[in-house]
Enzyme design. Structure first.
Site, PDB file in Angstrom:
ATOM      1  N   ASN A   1     -29.231 -14.484  37.700  1.00 51.48           N
ATOM      2  CA  ASN A   1     -30.084 -13.581  36.917  1.00 51.48           C
ATOM      3  C   ASN A   1     -30.919 -12.778  37.908  1.00 51.48           C
ATOM      4  O   ASN A   1     -31.853 -13.301  38.499  1.00 51.48           O
ATOM      5  CB  ASN A   1     -30.968 -14.405  35.968  1.00 51.48           C
ATOM      6  CG  ASN A   1     -31.973 -13.543  35.225  1.00 51.48           C
ATOM      7  OD1 ASN A   1     -31.909 -12.310  35.266  1.00 51.48           O
ATOM      8  ND2 ASN A   1     -32.914 -14.183  34.531  1.00 51.48           N
TER       9      ASN A   1
ATOM     10  N   LYS B   1     -32.864 -10.383  37.326  1.00 54.96           N
ATOM     11  CA  LYS B   1     -34.130  -9.906  36.741  1.00 54.96           C
ATOM     12  C   LYS B   1     -34.314  -8.405  37.070  1.00 54.96           C
ATOM     13  O   LYS B   1     -33.322  -7.681  37.120  1.00 54.96           O
ATOM     14  CB  LYS B   1     -35.295 -10.777  37.219  1.00 54.96           C
ATOM     15  CG  LYS B   1     -35.021 -12.270  36.926  1.00 54.96           C
ATOM     16  CD  LYS B   1     -36.205 -13.156  37.078  1.00 54.96           C
ATOM     17  CE  LYS B   1     -35.802 -14.597  36.755  1.00 54.96           C
ATOM     18  NZ  LYS B   1     -36.914 -15.532  36.829  1.00 54.96           N
TER      19      LYS B   1
ATOM     20  N   HIS C   1     -34.876 -15.509  27.282  1.00 51.89           N
ATOM     21  CA  HIS C   1     -35.442 -15.958  28.564  1.00 51.89           C
ATOM     22  C   HIS C   1     -36.958 -16.110  28.403  1.00 51.89           C
ATOM     23  O   HIS C   1     -37.589 -15.331  27.680  1.00 51.89           O
ATOM     24  CB  HIS C   1     -35.116 -14.940  29.661  1.00 51.89           C
ATOM     25  CG  HIS C   1     -35.431 -15.466  31.029  1.00 51.89           C
ATOM     26  ND1 HIS C   1     -36.705 -15.493  31.534  1.00 51.89           N
ATOM     27  CD2 HIS C   1     -34.634 -16.025  31.976  1.00 51.89           C
ATOM     28  CE1 HIS C   1     -36.684 -16.049  32.747  1.00 51.89           C
ATOM     29  NE2 HIS C   1     -35.436 -16.373  33.035  1.00 51.89           N
TER      30      HIS C   1
ATOM     31  N   GLU D   1     -39.318 -15.245  30.177  1.00 54.41           N
ATOM     32  CA  GLU D   1     -40.089 -14.043  30.510  1.00 54.41           C
ATOM     33  C   GLU D   1     -40.110 -13.065  29.343  1.00 54.41           C
ATOM     34  O   GLU D   1     -41.078 -12.327  29.157  1.00 54.41           O
ATOM     35  CB  GLU D   1     -39.507 -13.404  31.791  1.00 54.41           C
ATOM     36  CG  GLU D   1     -39.891 -14.224  33.018  1.00 54.41           C
ATOM     37  CD  GLU D   1     -38.887 -14.201  34.156  1.00 54.41           C
ATOM     38  OE1 GLU D   1     -38.007 -13.330  34.169  1.00 54.41           O
ATOM     39  OE2 GLU D   1     -38.995 -15.080  35.036  1.00 54.41           O
TER      40      GLU D   1
ATOM     41  N   GLU E   1     -34.609 -24.107  31.060  1.00 53.43           N
ATOM     42  CA  GLU E   1     -35.405 -23.621  32.187  1.00 53.43           C
ATOM     43  C   GLU E   1     -36.869 -23.971  31.944  1.00 53.43           C
ATOM     44  O   GLU E   1     -37.566 -23.243  31.222  1.00 53.43           O
ATOM     45  CB  GLU E   1     -35.288 -22.099  32.316  1.00 53.43           C
ATOM     46  CG  GLU E   1     -33.898 -21.595  32.605  1.00 53.43           C
ATOM     47  CD  GLU E   1     -33.917 -20.209  33.241  1.00 53.43           C
ATOM     48  OE1 GLU E   1     -33.439 -20.085  34.361  1.00 53.43           O
ATOM     49  OE2 GLU E   1     -34.455 -19.272  32.624  1.00 53.43           O
TER      50      GLU E   1
ATOM     51  N   GLY F   1     -39.421 -19.674  39.581  1.00 53.81           N
ATOM     52  CA  GLY F   1     -40.028 -18.896  40.665  1.00 53.81           C
ATOM     53  C   GLY F   1     -41.140 -19.618  41.396  1.00 53.81           C
ATOM     54  O   GLY F   1     -41.903 -19.002  42.139  1.00 53.81           O
TER      55      GLY F   1
ATOM     56  N   SER G   1     -35.858 -22.511  40.098  1.00 55.19           N
ATOM     57  CA  SER G   1     -35.866 -22.794  41.541  1.00 55.19           C
ATOM     58  C   SER G   1     -34.605 -23.508  42.027  1.00 55.19           C
ATOM     59  O   SER G   1     -34.676 -24.404  42.865  1.00 55.19           O
ATOM     60  CB  SER G   1     -37.132 -23.573  41.923  1.00 55.19           C
ATOM     61  OG  SER G   1     -38.285 -22.809  41.626  1.00 55.19           O
TER      62      SER G   1
HETATM   63  P1  13P Z   1     -35.857 -18.866  39.854  1.00 49.12           P
HETATM   64  O1  13P Z   1     -34.484 -19.388  40.258  1.00 49.12           O
HETATM   65  O2  13P Z   1     -36.324 -17.710  40.686  1.00 49.12           O
HETATM   66  O3  13P Z   1     -36.847 -19.966  39.707  1.00 49.12           O
HETATM   67  O4  13P Z   1     -35.665 -18.232  38.383  1.00 49.12           O
HETATM   68  C1  13P Z   1     -35.083 -18.989  37.385  1.00 49.12           C
HETATM   69  C2  13P Z   1     -34.803 -18.125  36.234  1.00 49.12           C
HETATM   70  O5  13P Z   1     -35.696 -17.705  35.524  1.00 49.12           O
HETATM   71  C3  13P Z   1     -33.393 -17.749  35.983  1.00 49.12           C
HETATM   72  O6  13P Z   1     -33.243 -17.174  34.726  1.00 49.12           O
END
Ligand code: 13P
Length: 259
Positions: free
Chosen positions: A11, A13, A101, A103, A173, A179, A219
């Protein structure tokens, strides 16, 4: 050993314009051996603006990598400024779409009902929705992680009827692991994945639940991929930051397969 085909999803983003995206995917492909993608599915989800370029690259170089989108609108068309529909994605050979997601749940106030509508739209158009769920830090600390996540699973799958179990993916997640460099322990990830599969079994029956793929995200790195892929109920990973490094993403793909 299950029959579920492992699924590794990057992903990206809101990173990489379309020219940078071409470069990144070419570098990922350069680092992969043929065996790396044998027996598992690899998907990258760039920003919308790069989908067309990557579709062309994947097709012309016959790359063993699928294309995914990071979001979609539940309607096929309409007065929805700024949105992109599932049929539009399907026309670009997009096979997977991330819905719900954290976010988007957090910054765009998406609730389970909207996520379920998006997942339904994806299934109806023959795409595989990657339905994201995950608890925040407070829920984890107060011992309510499972309750929160399983409620999200039920709500986000309302009236979602995949024709075949492989056409539905759920990504766990934990929000506090995204992150942050913190990951769920393998025990916690397995426990949650098993609980999610149990909820999927209540909803669709045991046979379907056996075929639905469950991903872990938060992560994921080359250093922890092996321990995650070794878990009985984790069938793949959803990778954020590490998927922006061609070397790391290729290592994750290669290591994941070797388990
Ligand atoms: P990270 O791997 O940067 O922690 O992000 C995870 C994520 O949100 C994947 O959709």
């Amino acid at each position: 050993m299950s029959d579920r085909t492992p699924l590794i999803v990057g992903n990206w983003k809101m990173h990489r314009d379309h020219l940078e995206a071409i470069q990144l995917l070419q570098r990922v492909a350069y680092h992969l051996t043929e065996e790396d993608t044998d027996g598992q599915t690899v998907v990258v989800c760039p920003p919308f603006t790069a989908l067309r370029s990557l579709q062309t690259l994947i097709a012309s170089d016959r790359l063993p990598i699928g294309l995914g989108a990071q979001d979609c609108h539940p309607d096929a068309e309409g007065a929805h400024t700024g949105d992109v529909s599932v049929p539009m994605l399907a026309r670009l050979d997009v096979g997977h779409v991330i819905v719900g997601h954290s976010e988007r749940r957090l910054h765009h106030a998406e609730d389970d009902a909207l996520v379920a509508r998006k997942a339904r739209a994806a299934v109806a158009a023959g795409l595989t929705p990657i339905v994201c769920v995950g608890e925040g830090e407070a829920a984890r600390e107060s011992g309510r992680a499972e309750e929160v996540v399983l409620a999200q699973v039920r709500g986000s799958l309302a009236d979602v009827e995949p024709a075949d179990p492989a056409g539905l993916v759920i990504a766990y997640e934990p929000v506090w692991a995204i992150g942050t460099g913190r990951t769920a322990t393998p025990d916690d990830a397995q426990q949650m994945a098993a609980a999610i599969r149990g909820t999927v079994a209540e909803r669709y029956g045991a046979a379907t639940a056996e075929g639905v793929r469950l991903l872990y995200g938060g992560s994921v790195k080359p250093a922890n991929i092996r321990s995650l892929m070794a878990l009985a109920d984790v069938d793949g990973v959803l990778v954020g930051g590490a998927s922006l490094s061609a070397e790391d993403f290729a290592l994750i793909i290669g290591h994941g397969r070797a388990v």
